[in-house]
Design a protein around this motif. Structure first.
Motif, PDB file in Angstrom:
ATOM      1  N   GLY A   1       0.729  -0.871  -0.177  1.00 22.92           N
ATOM      2  CA  GLY A   1      -0.010  -0.448   0.016  1.00 22.92           C
ATOM      3  C   GLY A   1       0.590   1.086   0.151  1.00 22.92           C
ATOM      4  O   GLY A   1       1.752   1.444   0.380  1.00 22.92           O
ATOM      5  N   CYS A   2       0.387   2.476  -0.232  1.00 24.09           N
ATOM      6  CA  CYS A   2       1.389   3.702  -0.857  1.00 24.09           C
ATOM      7  C   CYS A   2       0.685   4.465   0.466  1.00 24.09           C
ATOM      8  O   CYS A   2      -0.268   4.625   1.134  1.00 24.09           O
ATOM      9  CB  CYS A   2       0.256   4.213  -1.831  1.00 24.09           C
ATOM     10  N   LYS A   3       1.826   4.846   1.280  1.00 19.95           N
ATOM     11  CA  LYS A   3       2.283   5.018   2.627  1.00 19.95           C
ATOM     12  C   LYS A   3       1.687   6.609   3.064  1.00 19.95           C
ATOM     13  O   LYS A   3       1.155   7.248   3.917  1.00 19.95           O
ATOM     14  CB  LYS A   3       4.023   5.597   3.275  1.00 19.95           C
ATOM     15  N   GLN A   4       1.866   7.501   1.417  1.00 17.95           N
ATOM     16  CA  GLN A   4       1.426   8.652   1.415  1.00 17.95           C
ATOM     17  C   GLN A   4      -0.122   8.462   1.855  1.00 17.95           C
ATOM     18  O   GLN A   4      -1.227   9.895   1.763  1.00 17.95           O
ATOM     19  CB  GLN A   4       2.183   9.105   0.280  1.00 17.95           C
ATOM     20  N   CYS A   5      -1.007   7.824   0.761  1.00 18.49           N
ATOM     21  CA  CYS A   5      -2.556   8.063   0.370  1.00 18.49           C
ATOM     22  C   CYS A   5      -2.965   6.640   0.978  1.00 18.49           C
ATOM     23  O   CYS A   5      -4.559   7.314   0.545  1.00 18.49           O
ATOM     24  CB  CYS A   5      -2.179   7.418  -1.301  1.00 18.49           C
TER      25      CYS A   5
END
Length: 244
Positions: free
Chosen positions: A182-186
């Motif tokens: 998973g994207c840490k930012q989003c």
């Protein structure tokens, strides 16, 4: 094999791109001085390509923020698992209405506590090949063994109130030999009880996209990226390949 093919291409005097057969050949100098988008057919040599190792071409891409990142290696995952094993499973979170729990203590020196939570469907346990399970305190080797037998494996840890995902530097889901990130930012990770909505469905297929959605994870996609430098008598052109 693909790397050898690229090396053969590099050794050939001329490489022909066979698309747009209805177009005549255009010099690279003309293309670099033109405005995009245009369609051309070229005749050129392959001078260089990057990366040199094909496995380095595979990256993780977030379609939401358009970021690219390297695929973490097994050592990163192992480090995160070891860290999460320091938190003992919370017995108050075992055997809920939507999952059944099994716990034991390993016989090695560290005496790790391991908990596996088998998610039920319609209040019934499913066949292993249809089962999603959550594991606390497992090693990388143990998780891979489970991933070979069960449909989905999610590494988790206990909090006071619920089970939660590990650091998103680790895969949040394993399915067979595939690791999903998973994207840490989003991403805005939700507690594991969010999965109970899928478990309650008449036919829970445990699709990674659906699991990611209910857990608040922005799913990263594996992409293949390469850069080729093409040359002819008039100049050079960089060509980029980007594909899912």
């Amino acid at each position: 094999d693909s790397e050898l093919d690229l090396q053969r291409c590099q050794q050939l005097s001329v490489t022909v791109l066979t698309d747009h057969q209805d177009l005549s050949n255009t010099e690279l100098k003309t293309i670099t001085n033109s405005t995009a988008p245009q369609q051309y057919r070229i005749r050129a040599k392959l001078r260089t390509y990057k990366p040199q190792k094909l496995h380095q071409s595979v990256k993780l891409h977030c379609s939401k923020c358009n970021s690219l990142q390297e695929v973490p290696d097994g050592d990163d995952f192992d480090f995160i698992l070891r860290g999460s094993a320091n938190t003992a499973p919370n017995p108050e979170l075992h055997n809920t209405s939507w999952y059944e729990s099994v716990t034991w203590t390993t016989q090695d020196q560290k005496q790790r506590e391991i908990a596996i939570h088998f998610v039920k469907h319609d209040e019934m346990l499913q066949h292993p090949e249809d089962t999603l399970l959550m594991i606390e305190g497992g090693t990388l080797k143990e998780i891979w063994k489970l991933a070979k037998r069960f449909k989905c494996v999610i590494p988790v840890r206990s909090t006071e109130d619920d089970l939660e995902l590990l650091d998103l530097s680790a895969p949040f889901l394993l399915q067979g030999s595939v690791k999903y990130y998973g994207c840490k930012q989003c991403s805005t990770p939700k507690p594991m009880k969010s999965l109970s909505s899928i478990a309650a469905e008449q036919q829970s297929s445990w699709e990674p996209t659906e699991i990611a959605q209910v857990l608040g994870v922005e799913l990263l996609q594996y992409v293949f990226i390469m850069k080729f430098t093409l040359v002819d008598e008039t100049g050079a052109l960089n060509a980029y390949l980007f594909d899912y």
